[in-house]
Scaffold this motif. Structure first.
Motif, short mmCIF file in Angstrom:
data_model
loop_
_atom_site.label_atom_id
_atom_site.label_comp_id
_atom_site.label_asym_id
_atom_site.label_seq_id
_atom_site.Cartn_x
_atom_site.Cartn_y
_atom_site.Cartn_z
N UNK A 205 10.41 -1.66 -14.47
CA UNK A 205 10.11 -1.01 -13.19
C UNK A 205 8.78 -0.27 -13.29
N UNK A 206 8.58 0.43 -14.38
CA UNK A 206 7.33 1.16 -14.58
C UNK A 206 6.14 0.20 -14.58
N UNK A 207 6.27 -0.92 -15.28
CA UNK A 207 5.19 -1.90 -15.34
C UNK A 207 4.94 -2.57 -13.98
N UNK A 208 6.00 -2.80 -13.24
CA UNK A 208 5.87 -3.49 -11.95
C UNK A 208 5.17 -2.64 -10.88
N UNK A 209 5.53 -1.37 -10.81
CA UNK A 209 5.03 -0.53 -9.70
C UNK A 209 3.93 0.45 -10.11
N UNK A 210 3.77 0.67 -11.39
CA UNK A 210 2.71 1.54 -11.93
C UNK A 210 2.55 2.83 -11.16
N UNK A 211 1.35 3.10 -10.67
CA UNK A 211 1.07 4.39 -10.01
C UNK A 211 1.58 4.46 -8.57
N UNK A 212 2.20 3.39 -8.07
CA UNK A 212 2.80 3.41 -6.73
C UNK A 212 4.18 4.06 -6.73
N UNK A 213 4.71 4.32 -7.92
CA UNK A 213 6.04 4.90 -8.04
C UNK A 213 5.99 6.11 -8.96
N UNK B 93 0.81 -1.22 0.00
CA UNK B 93 0.00 0.00 0.00
C UNK B 93 0.85 1.27 0.00
N UNK B 94 2.14 1.13 -0.20
CA UNK B 94 3.05 2.26 -0.17
C UNK B 94 3.18 2.90 -1.55
N UNK B 95 3.08 4.22 -1.57
CA UNK B 95 3.38 5.01 -2.76
C UNK B 95 4.69 5.73 -2.50
#
Length: 163
Positions: A74-82, A56-58
């Protein structure tokens, strides 16, 4: 010439793994933090550990060279969380428009750089309890904290935590 380090004794009781990412992960879980920023990401070791262990961490990730850690996987793995921001550490703070539970400062290690980073990110915090950084064994970092009248504790792996 090698950097002269000034070791400080750890003031935080900790029996876990002596690595910053494990200790910060503990702080996130203990304080129920859900949004943070790492300033100075380099290869992403700390960043990815925190994201992988806290679903649940952004995180905001700020670095002058994001190519060392950021790619399509990395973009695909974490999407809007990063949220990745490339640029000067203290100037990049202007791009963050929401309050943060914590910020981990590990970019430039000069007194001037650390001072600028703290002054840029501290206003974004919900509480000064969430102000932390790395390499407290560097005299320049100690000087920056002293000049800003920031009292701190020392955790494992030279992590400093405002008190």
């Amino acid at each position: 010439m090698a950097k002269v380090r000034n070791p400080l004794s750890q003031t935080v009781t900790w029996s876990g793994v002596n690595r910053r990412e494990h200790y910060i992960n503990h702080l996130i879980q203990a304080n129920k933090w859900t949004i943070g920023c790492e300033v100075g990401v380099r290869t992403g070791r700390t960043l990815f550990h925190l994201l992988d262990n806290n679903p649940n961490l952004k995180m905001y990730a700020v670095d002058k060279d994001i190519s060392q850690f950021y790619n399509q996987d990395v973009q695909d793995r974490y999407r809007d969380r990063l949220v990745v921001i490339e640029g000067s550490s203290w100037e990049s703070a202007k791009e963050i428009t929401e309050k943060l539970d914590f910020v981990f400062i590990d970019a430039g290690h000069s007194t001037k750089s650390v001072t600028k980073d703290i002054n840029a990110y501290k206003p974004l915090l919900n509480s000064t309890q969430g102000l932390l950084g790395h390499d407290i064994d560097f005299p320049a970092i100690q000087t920056a904290l002293k000049n800003l009248s920031i009292e701190f504790n020392v955790g494992p792996d030279n992590v400093w935590i405002s008190s």
